[in-house]
Scaffold this motif. Structure first.
Motif, mmCIF file in Angstrom:
data_model
loop_
_atom_site.group_PDB
_atom_site.id
_atom_site.type_symbol
_atom_site.label_atom_id
_atom_site.label_comp_id
_atom_site.label_asym_id
_atom_site.label_seq_id
_atom_site.Cartn_x
_atom_site.Cartn_y
_atom_site.Cartn_z
ATOM 1 N N ARG A 105 -43.909 4.798 21.873
ATOM 2 C CA ARG A 105 -43.204 5.704 22.768
ATOM 3 C C ARG A 105 -42.122 6.479 22.007
ATOM 4 O O ARG A 105 -41.936 7.657 22.163
ATOM 5 C CB ARG A 105 -42.574 4.850 23.877
ATOM 6 N N SER A 106 -41.396 5.763 21.203
ATOM 7 C CA SER A 106 -40.379 6.423 20.380
ATOM 8 C C SER A 106 -40.545 5.925 18.956
ATOM 9 O O SER A 106 -40.143 4.817 18.631
ATOM 10 C CB SER A 106 -38.984 6.113 20.888
ATOM 11 N N PRO A 107 -41.173 6.727 18.113
ATOM 12 C CA PRO A 107 -41.539 6.240 16.784
ATOM 13 C C PRO A 107 -40.373 5.617 16.028
ATOM 14 O O PRO A 107 -40.567 4.663 15.281
ATOM 15 C CB PRO A 107 -42.036 7.504 16.090
ATOM 16 N N GLY A 108 -39.177 6.142 16.235
ATOM 17 C CA GLY A 108 -38.023 5.642 15.491
ATOM 18 C C GLY A 108 -37.742 4.177 15.752
ATOM 19 O O GLY A 108 -37.165 3.488 14.921
ATOM 20 N N LEU A 109 -38.168 3.677 16.913
ATOM 21 C CA LEU A 109 -37.826 2.310 17.272
ATOM 22 C C LEU A 109 -38.507 1.272 16.390
ATOM 23 O O LEU A 109 -38.062 0.140 16.306
ATOM 24 C CB LEU A 109 -38.192 2.036 18.739
ATOM 25 N N LYS A 110 -39.606 1.671 15.749
ATOM 26 C CA LYS A 110 -40.306 0.656 14.962
ATOM 27 C C LYS A 110 -39.689 0.456 13.579
ATOM 28 O O LYS A 110 -40.029 -0.471 12.875
ATOM 29 C CB LYS A 110 -41.790 0.988 14.864
ATOM 30 N N TYR A 111 -38.808 1.340 13.184
ATOM 31 C CA TYR A 111 -38.240 1.216 11.840
ATOM 32 C C TYR A 111 -36.978 0.364 11.826
ATOM 33 O O TYR A 111 -36.211 0.361 12.772
ATOM 34 C CB TYR A 111 -37.929 2.599 11.264
ATOM 35 N N ARG A 112 -36.812 -0.331 10.698
ATOM 36 C CA ARG A 112 -35.576 -1.068 10.459
ATOM 37 C C ARG A 112 -34.448 -0.047 10.361
ATOM 38 O O ARG A 112 -34.595 1.014 9.765
ATOM 39 C CB ARG A 112 -35.714 -1.820 9.140
ATOM 40 N N HIS A 113 -33.357 -0.349 10.997
ATOM 41 C CA HIS A 113 -32.295 0.638 11.140
ATOM 42 C C HIS A 113 -30.937 0.025 10.899
ATOM 43 O O HIS A 113 -30.786 -1.175 11.027
ATOM 44 C CB HIS A 113 -32.276 1.128 12.590
ATOM 45 N N TYR A 114 -30.000 0.853 10.654
ATOM 46 C CA TYR A 114 -28.593 0.462 10.752
ATOM 47 C C TYR A 114 -28.219 -0.689 9.837
ATOM 48 O O TYR A 114 -27.220 -1.348 10.044
ATOM 49 C CB TYR A 114 -28.248 0.042 12.206
ATOM 50 N N SER A 115 -29.059 -0.986 8.850
ATOM 51 C CA SER A 115 -28.877 -2.241 8.154
ATOM 52 C C SER A 115 -28.041 -2.108 6.906
ATOM 53 O O SER A 115 -28.370 -1.310 6.037
ATOM 54 C CB SER A 115 -30.236 -2.786 7.736
ATOM 55 N N PRO A 116 -27.026 -2.939 6.799
ATOM 56 C CA PRO A 116 -26.353 -3.057 5.507
ATOM 57 C C PRO A 116 -27.211 -3.938 4.598
ATOM 58 O O PRO A 116 -28.189 -4.531 5.054
ATOM 59 C CB PRO A 116 -25.045 -3.753 5.879
ATOM 60 N N SER A 117 -26.861 -4.025 3.334
ATOM 61 C CA SER A 117 -27.597 -4.934 2.446
ATOM 62 C C SER A 117 -27.256 -6.385 2.760
ATOM 63 O O SER A 117 -28.087 -7.270 2.604
ATOM 64 C CB SER A 117 -27.257 -4.659 0.985
ATOM 65 N N ALA A 118 -26.007 -6.612 3.176
ATOM 66 C CA ALA A 118 -25.601 -7.967 3.563
ATOM 67 C C ALA A 118 -26.413 -8.394 4.782
ATOM 68 O O ALA A 118 -26.873 -7.561 5.554
ATOM 69 C CB ALA A 118 -24.109 -7.988 3.899
ATOM 70 N N ARG A 123 -37.016 9.988 5.067
ATOM 71 C CA ARG A 123 -37.394 9.578 6.423
ATOM 72 C C ARG A 123 -38.912 9.517 6.560
ATOM 73 O O ARG A 123 -39.614 10.420 6.113
ATOM 74 C CB ARG A 123 -36.845 10.598 7.421
ATOM 75 N N PRO A 124 -39.424 8.440 7.188
ATOM 76 C CA PRO A 124 -40.874 8.376 7.429
ATOM 77 C C PRO A 124 -41.318 9.614 8.214
ATOM 78 O O PRO A 124 -40.636 10.038 9.147
ATOM 79 C CB PRO A 124 -41.040 7.112 8.277
ATOM 80 N N SER A 125 -42.454 10.187 7.834
ATOM 81 C CA SER A 125 -42.807 11.499 8.373
ATOM 82 C C SER A 125 -43.253 11.436 9.830
ATOM 83 O O SER A 125 -43.343 12.464 10.493
ATOM 84 C CB SER A 125 -43.879 12.146 7.520
ATOM 85 N N ASP A 126 -43.515 10.233 10.358
ATOM 86 C CA ASP A 126 -43.934 10.159 11.765
ATOM 87 C C ASP A 126 -42.762 9.937 12.726
ATOM 88 O O ASP A 126 -42.958 9.620 13.886
ATOM 89 C CB ASP A 126 -44.976 9.048 11.951
ATOM 90 N N ASN A 127 -41.545 10.104 12.235
ATOM 91 C CA ASN A 127 -40.372 9.893 13.099
ATOM 92 C C ASN A 127 -39.755 11.250 13.490
ATOM 93 O O ASN A 127 -39.183 11.935 12.650
ATOM 94 C CB ASN A 127 -39.352 9.020 12.356
ATOM 95 N N PRO A 128 -39.884 11.650 14.764
ATOM 96 C CA PRO A 128 -39.478 13.004 15.162
ATOM 97 C C PRO A 128 -37.961 13.218 15.169
ATOM 98 O O PRO A 128 -37.186 12.264 15.182
ATOM 99 C CB PRO A 128 -40.034 13.121 16.585
ATOM 100 N N LEU A 129 -37.574 14.500 15.175
ATOM 101 C CA LEU A 129 -36.161 14.871 15.079
ATOM 102 C C LEU A 129 -35.615 15.318 16.440
ATOM 103 O O LEU A 129 -36.352 15.847 17.269
ATOM 104 C CB LEU A 129 -36.010 16.043 14.096
ATOM 105 N N ILE A 130 -34.317 15.133 16.643
ATOM 106 C CA ILE A 130 -33.654 15.646 17.845
ATOM 107 C C ILE A 130 -33.216 17.092 17.573
ATOM 108 O O ILE A 130 -32.660 17.390 16.512
ATOM 109 C CB ILE A 130 -32.426 14.788 18.203
ATOM 110 N N VAL A 131 -33.471 17.974 18.534
ATOM 111 C CA VAL A 131 -33.080 19.373 18.381
ATOM 112 C C VAL A 131 -31.781 19.621 19.155
ATOM 113 O O VAL A 131 -31.676 19.298 20.336
ATOM 114 C CB VAL A 131 -34.201 20.305 18.881
ATOM 115 N N HIS A 132 -30.792 20.176 18.442
ATOM 116 C CA HIS A 132 -29.461 20.405 19.015
ATOM 117 C C HIS A 132 -29.340 21.850 19.485
ATOM 118 O O HIS A 132 -29.679 22.780 18.747
ATOM 119 C CB HIS A 132 -28.385 20.082 17.981
ATOM 120 N N VAL A 133 -28.855 22.026 20.704
ATOM 121 C CA VAL A 133 -28.727 23.360 21.295
ATOM 122 C C VAL A 133 -27.278 23.556 21.752
ATOM 123 O O VAL A 133 -26.514 22.587 21.875
ATOM 124 C CB VAL A 133 -29.680 23.529 22.501
#
Ligand code: TXA
Ligand code: MG
Length: 328
Positions: free
Chosen positions: A234-247, A63-73
């Motif tokens: 605003r949300s670092p995760g939004l800039k990354y390519r996501h959810y992508s299959p190879s197809a 994971r890119p190091s500038d993408n923060p994590l969700i904390v579960h409680v």
């Protein structure tokens, strides 16, 4: 880095599951990595108060190091222990939707290491609506930082075989469930600014949030991210390519017949048998199956996935968001 851990794989439906779960909780407390089911997608968890444990999450996922994590409680009290405080909106929404598929961004306190928040002053907090996840948090007595349990860039894992495929030998323990989760990740709602903003649509929809708050709520769009380069995203995760299959993924609004599928394949330079057409008739099934279908299509060697999305329902925004981000 080589990953050669002897991953302990445990099953929710096994006899003595609580004993295994307690040992998984110890693994968390000792700084290890545990993959666990939630009601949305599987999470890759570590002690959220331990920076070096959380560093391992980034390594295991790539994971890119500038993408923060969700904390579960497992309680509102536990959430309050890691933030600087929360306003009325948070308490109203947590009361309405927790445990459930919504994460709230709040101002963090010093207990949350920078490694978790990726240097931001805020932290995303969520109480999952899943018995195993809640017990894991309770047994460990710790908030658990957990991104989706996929290798970065791949579709989020919604079946146990997905996490085993991605993370076997990279984590200490994988907890498998045989239940189908919702299938799209939690709604991310930023409550750290003047007004609430949805950063990621999920199963708790905009209208559900507006219903509780009695005001209009904005949705932050991906294009906002692209046009505001000078500002920190605003949300670092939004800039990354996501959810992508190879197809390659395409979508269509109209039902396809065999002749049009053949034409579509030809226009895109593949033979018809390398194109799979998937039509989702309702929003819950689309959420439940989309990521699994992406992964299946890759395993079967399809080159093009053509999707006709479900048209309405509470999960519409979440579904289209995931689909559109797989298309780019
Ligand atoms: O349903 C879910 O939320 C799942 C399960 C495992 O709980 N988790 C999940 O985590 O989807 P992840 O890391 O794959 O996605 C978290 C998203 C990312 O886009 C990240 O950038 C954003 O939340 N995020 C986390 N902390 C944030 C913060 N402090 N400010 C803004 N965005 C944040
Ligand atoms: Mg993710």
């Amino acid at each position: 880095m080589d990953f050669i851990l002897d991953t302990n794989i445990i099953y929710e439906n096994s006899k003595d599951f609580d004993i295994f779960l307690k040992s998984a909780a110890k693994t968390i407390a000792n700084g290890g990595l545990v993959v666990f089911p939630t009601e949305t997608v599987y999470g890759l968890g570590a002690n959220a108060l331990d920076a070096s444990a959380c560093e391992k999450i980034f390594l295991a996922k790539g994971r890119p190091s500038d993408n923060p994590l969700i904390v579960h409680v497992s309680s509102i009290d536990m959430a309050m222990e890691i933030v600087l405080g929360a306003g009325e909106d948070f308490f109203k929404l947590a009361d309405a939707f927790w445990p459930g598929p919504i994460s709230f961004i709040l101002n963090k306190n010093d207990k949350i290491p920078d490694r978790v928040s990726a240097g931001l002053d805020t932290v995303a907090v969520r109480m999952p609506n899943n018995k195993t996840a809640l017990k894991l948090i309770e047994f460990s007595g710790l908030p658990i930082a957990a991104p989706s349990a996929n290798i970065s860039g791949r579709p989020s894992p919604t079946r146990s075989e997905h996490v085993i495929f991605d993370l076997d030998t990279r984590v200490d323990c994988i907890i498998c469930s045989d239940k189908f989760p919702i299938g799209v990740e939690s709604t991310v709602l930023d409550l750290s600014g003047d007004k609430p903003i949805i950063l990621r649509p999920g199963a708790v929809s905009r209208s559900m949030i507006e219903g509780v708050l009695g005001t209009n709520v904005e949705v932050y769009t991906h294009s906002d991210e692209k046009t505001s380069n000078e500002e920190a995203p605003r949300s670092p995760g939004l800039k990354y390519r996501h959810y992508s299959p190879s197809a390659k993924v395409f979508s269509t609004d109209v039902e396809q017949d065999e002749a049009s599928l053949e034409r579509f394949a030809e226009e895109h330079g593949v033979s018809r048998d390398k194109l799979i057409y998937i039509q989702y008739d309702d929003d819950s099934k689309m959420a439940r199956d989309l990521f699994a279908d992406f992964r299946d299509a890759d395993l079967k060697g399809f080159k093009i996935i053509l999707i006709k999305p479900a048209e309405g329902g509470e999960l519409l925004d979440a579904n289209l968001n995931r689909l559109n981000r797989a298309i780019v």
